[in-house]
Scaffold this active site. Sequence first.
Site, PDB file in Angstrom:
ATOM      1  N   GLU A   1      33.239  -3.416 -10.589  1.00 52.47           N
ATOM      2  CA  GLU A   1      32.841  -3.753 -11.964  1.00 52.47           C
ATOM      3  C   GLU A   1      32.731  -5.266 -12.120  1.00 52.47           C
ATOM      4  OE1 GLU A   1      31.335  -3.362 -14.467  1.00 52.47           O
ATOM      5  OE2 GLU A   1      32.135  -1.937 -15.876  1.00 52.47           O
ATOM      6  N   ASP A   2      31.937  -5.676 -13.082  1.00 57.56           N
ATOM      7  CA  ASP A   2      31.811  -7.108 -13.354  1.00 57.56           C
ATOM      8  C   ASP A   2      33.012  -7.620 -14.155  1.00 57.56           C
ATOM      9  OD1 ASP A   2      31.091  -5.665 -15.640  1.00 57.56           O
ATOM     10  OD2 ASP A   2      29.232  -6.761 -16.009  1.00 57.56           O
TER      11      ASP A   2
ATOM     12  N   ASP B   1      37.243  -5.392 -19.998  1.00 53.77           N
ATOM     13  CA  ASP B   1      37.501  -6.004 -21.294  1.00 53.77           C
ATOM     14  C   ASP B   1      38.441  -5.065 -22.055  1.00 53.77           C
ATOM     15  OD1 ASP B   1      37.053  -7.800 -23.393  1.00 53.77           O
ATOM     16  OD2 ASP B   1      35.246  -6.784 -24.063  1.00 53.77           O
TER      17      ASP B   1
ATOM     18  N   LYS C   1      39.866  -9.474 -18.500  1.00 51.38           N
ATOM     19  CA  LYS C   1      40.286 -10.112 -19.751  1.00 51.38           C
ATOM     20  C   LYS C   1      41.409  -9.261 -20.337  1.00 51.38           C
ATOM     21  CE  LYS C   1      35.885 -11.254 -21.731  1.00 51.38           C
ATOM     22  NZ  LYS C   1      35.054 -11.149 -22.942  1.00 51.38           N
TER      23      LYS C   1
ATOM     24  N   ARG D   1      22.071 -13.390 -16.395  1.00 51.80           N
ATOM     25  CA  ARG D   1      22.682 -12.660 -15.278  1.00 51.80           C
ATOM     26  C   ARG D   1      22.536 -13.440 -13.972  1.00 51.80           C
ATOM     27  NH1 ARG D   1      23.991  -7.421 -16.889  1.00 51.80           N
ATOM     28  NH2 ARG D   1      22.604  -6.453 -18.403  1.00 51.80           N
TER      29      ARG D   1
END
Length: 174
Positions: free
Chosen positions: A97-98, A101, A129, A164
């Site tokens: 995953e990027d 959150d 995060k 991106r």
Amino acid sequence: MEDKIRILIPEDQVNKRISEVADQINEDYAGKSVHLICILKGAVFFACELAKRLTVPVSLDFMSVSSYGSGTQSSGVVRIIKDLDEPLEGKEVLIVEDIIDSGRTLAYLIEILSKRGPKSICLCTLLDKPERRVKKQVTVKYTCFTIPDEFVVGYGLDYDQKYRNLPYIGVVEQ
Ligand code: IMP
Ligand code: MG
């Protein structure tokens, strides 16, 4: 109008850290194969850089889900846009995953993918995060960087589909 972007993590640091995480994965998965699941579109840049540094046998599949609208707030609704091409039966799955959150996207993905019979299922993320986590049960095995609660772009991450392609991780200054 152009947004102003402040560099949070420069390119050389991102690449160095990805190499360290890849080394760890190579060690942990020694003697096994790893089936990477890249979550489109944000994780593409990270997944490629990570995969290039893996020395264990790698297979790769892609999935696209949407958890956000066009703004910067989570909608809480996760929808599958594109499912995997391959079954997960018996595979050592590593979700790439990027950013994590709220954790809603991954909580949902782990729930549905676990039902497909993988041998194991772990998470690898470029960014985390933790301050924003809603789904506390999501455990991340590999994190490249833990960042504060700021909206970031670059290295695959977008703001309204822009930025991106930035080779570093930056913050859009409001
Ligand atoms: P979650 O479900 O709230 O954990 O959201 C995960 C997804 O939200 C990520 O895969 C990103 O696509 C998006 N996202 C969350 N934070 C950011 C950010 O700071 N910049 C860009 N996209 C983000
Ligand atoms: Mg994403």
